[in-house]
Design an enzyme around this catalytic site. Structure first.
Site, PDB file in Angstrom:
ATOM      1  N   THR A 206       0.826  -1.212   0.099  1.00  0.00           N
ATOM      2  CA  THR A 206      -0.098  -0.029   0.125  1.00  0.00           C
ATOM      3  C   THR A 206       0.967   1.230  -0.073  1.00  0.00           C
ATOM      4  O   THR A 206       0.351   2.305  -0.628  1.00  0.00           O
ATOM      5  CB  THR A 206      -0.733  -0.062   1.249  1.00  0.00           C
ATOM      6  OG1 THR A 206      -2.007  -0.999   0.826  1.00  0.00           O
ATOM      7  CG2 THR A 206      -1.782   1.346   1.460  1.00  0.00           C
TER       8      THR A 206
ATOM      9  N   SER B 193       1.003  -7.369  -1.370  1.00  0.00           N
ATOM     10  CA  SER B 193       1.683  -8.706  -0.424  1.00  0.00           C
ATOM     11  C   SER B 193       0.722 -10.005  -0.671  1.00  0.00           C
ATOM     12  O   SER B 193       0.992 -11.173  -0.442  1.00  0.00           O
ATOM     13  CB  SER B 193       2.143  -8.450   0.717  1.00  0.00           C
ATOM     14  OG  SER B 193       1.147  -8.078   1.803  1.00  0.00           O
ATOM     15  N   SER B 194      -0.867  -9.720  -0.890  1.00  0.00           N
ATOM     16  CA  SER B 194      -1.439 -10.761  -0.999  1.00  0.00           C
ATOM     17  C   SER B 194      -1.122 -11.903  -2.322  1.00  0.00           C
ATOM     18  O   SER B 194      -1.509 -12.913  -2.129  1.00  0.00           O
ATOM     19  CB  SER B 194      -2.786 -10.418  -1.372  1.00  0.00           C
ATOM     20  OG  SER B 194      -3.358  -9.567  -0.341  1.00  0.00           O
TER      21      SER B 194
ATOM     22  N   THR C 237      -1.614 -23.012  18.352  1.00  0.00           N
ATOM     23  CA  THR C 237      -3.069 -22.727  18.741  1.00  0.00           C
ATOM     24  C   THR C 237      -3.490 -21.379  17.941  1.00  0.00           C
ATOM     25  O   THR C 237      -2.893 -20.660  17.454  1.00  0.00           O
ATOM     26  CB  THR C 237      -2.798 -22.065  20.123  1.00  0.00           C
ATOM     27  OG1 THR C 237      -4.078 -21.649  20.802  1.00  0.00           O
ATOM     28  CG2 THR C 237      -1.702 -21.203  20.554  1.00  0.00           C
TER      29      THR C 237
ATOM     30  N   CYS D 108      -5.353 -19.269  19.428  1.00  0.00           N
ATOM     31  CA  CYS D 108      -5.201 -18.076  20.639  1.00  0.00           C
ATOM     32  C   CYS D 108      -3.929 -17.086  19.932  1.00  0.00           C
ATOM     33  O   CYS D 108      -2.985 -17.716  19.690  1.00  0.00           O
ATOM     34  CB  CYS D 108      -5.140 -18.685  21.960  1.00  0.00           C
ATOM     35  SG  CYS D 108      -6.457 -19.526  22.361  1.00  0.00           S
TER      36      CYS D 108
HETATM   37  N1  ASP Z   1      -2.844  -5.255   0.251  1.00  0.00           N
HETATM   38  C1  ASP Z   1      -1.819  -4.625   0.640  1.00  0.00           C
HETATM   39  C2  ASP Z   1      -0.797  -5.347   0.690  1.00  0.00           C
HETATM   40  O1  ASP Z   1      -0.512  -6.352   1.359  1.00  0.00           O
HETATM   41  C3  ASP Z   1      -1.971  -3.948   2.083  1.00  0.00           C
HETATM   42  C4  ASP Z   1      -1.013  -3.025   2.609  1.00  0.00           C
HETATM   43  O2  ASP Z   1       0.054  -3.071   2.178  1.00  0.00           O
HETATM   44  O3  ASP Z   1      -1.473  -2.441   3.782  1.00  0.00           O
HETATM   45  O4  ASP Z   1       0.125  -5.358  -0.147  1.00  0.00           O
END
Ligand code: ASP
Length: 335
Positions: free
Chosen positions: A12, A58-59, A270, A272
């Site tokens: 981002t 990064s997804s 976990t 958690c």
């Molecule tokens: N979707 C963006 C990424 O992971 C989110 C970010 O950078 O905050 O590249």
């Protein structure tokens, strides 16, 4: 004057608004940073930006991208005093964990950062995250991979993304921060690992087949069998509480046992945020231990998954992977 190498991978922080939403744009981050007067201040280090040829949200990251970042740092290791990886927040905790395993024997700081709001917006968290990361990389010789975000510096292989929108997007729930960013930048030196004497050793990444499965009430044996089908080599089982699973579902337990008998390494973590796995506590945990599941102790699921990728990439046998998974390699677990 210190020299800092910036590996710019996307995220981002350097994005522009397109017809389909925010997306990385080549050259845009460098342009924004060139216009930041604070980066010209005499107390700031010199830096170079190595913009990766495909900038990623990064997804989209895959393990080969972790290897690419690690090898770019290793290739520039002697020429710089510190390293900053600019990265998206969505999978930042995975990359920070992976880099800790891939870059063994660090004696210089590697800091992963990014932002929730792009630099091109009037109100953004990117400016301060970049300034702080550059300053820490230049002035605090922390020989670890850390994640710098908001008012904290965290051990990379302990970090998790805890907020989709807040400026305090990351935490390391099972480990105190290595640094606090306030009026002063305070480093908790007693918590920082010592540099290892052997020098930097870069590890590569092969093509191991690993995965993660989060338990949920009603999970079926069939689903577990499908996930555990060959050629899977390792699985992070995100179990309940201290590592418990539905022992009253014999088909599910049999699916786990059969996979382990075929050589699949199953690591119990976990769901958690805080606390550690203890497979001896409940009958619902000991059933897993008897089937051959190993404890992930207080590792994050991110650290456990990237550690499995790293260990299988080193060509270790399932038994060797099991024993290394239960050792503290980079400060990722407490025993
Ligand atoms: N979707 C963006 C990424 O992971 C989110 C970010 O950078 O905050 O590249």
């Amino acid at each position: 004057m210190s020299r800092i190498y910036i590996a710019y991978t996307g995220g981002t922080i350097g994005m522009k608004l397109t017809d389909h939403g925010w997306a990385p744009a080549p050259g845009f981050l460098a342009e924004q940073m060139a216009a930041m007067s604070e980066l010209c201040h005499p107390s700031m280090p010199e830096y170079v930006i190595d913009e990766f040829d495909v900038l990623l949200d990064s997804s989209n990251m895959i393990p080969a991208d972790w290897a690419r970042i690690a090898s770019s740092i290793a290739a520039n290791y002697d020429g710089y005093d510190g390293f900053v990886v600019i990265h998206g927040t969505d999978t930042m905790a995975y990359t920070a964990s992976a880099l800790a395993f891939l870059l063994e024997g660090l004696d210089k700081p590697v800091i992963v950062t990014g932002s929730q709001i792009p630099l091109c917006e009037v109100r953004n968290d990117g400016r301060s995250n970049i300034v702080t990361s550059l300053l820490v990389a230049a002035t605090q010789p922390i020989p670890e991979v850390t994640l710098c975000f908001g008012d904290r510096l965290l051990r990379g292989c302990r970090s998790v993304k805890v907020s989709a929108t807040g400026f305090d997007a990351f935490d390391s729930p099972n480990h105190p921060p290595l640094g606090k960013v306030g009026v002063d930048i305070e480093i908790a030196w007693p918590l920082v690992r010592k540099p290892s004497p052997g020098g930097l050793k870069l590890h590569g990444i092969g093509h191991p087949v690993v995965g993660a499965l989060r338990l949920f009430p009603g999970i079926t044996a069939e689903l577990a069998r499908n996930v555990l089908q060959p050629p899977i080599q390792g699985l992070v089982l995100e179990a309940y509480g201290v590592g418990n699973a539905p022992e009253r579902n014999p088909g599910f337990i049999a699916a786990i046992r059969d996979a382990i008998e075929r050589g699949v390494v199953i690591v119990d973590c976990t769901q958690c945020l805080r606390g550690s796995v203890d497979l001896g506590d409940y009958a619902t945990g000991s059933v897993l231990a008897r089937a051959g599941v190993i404890s992930g102790f207080d590792m994050t699921a991110e650290a456990a998954l990237t550690k499995l990728v790293h260990l299988f990439s080193r060509g270790l046998s399932p038994d060797e992977v099991k024993s290394q998974m239960q050792l503290d390699l980079r400060g990722e677990l407490t025993r």
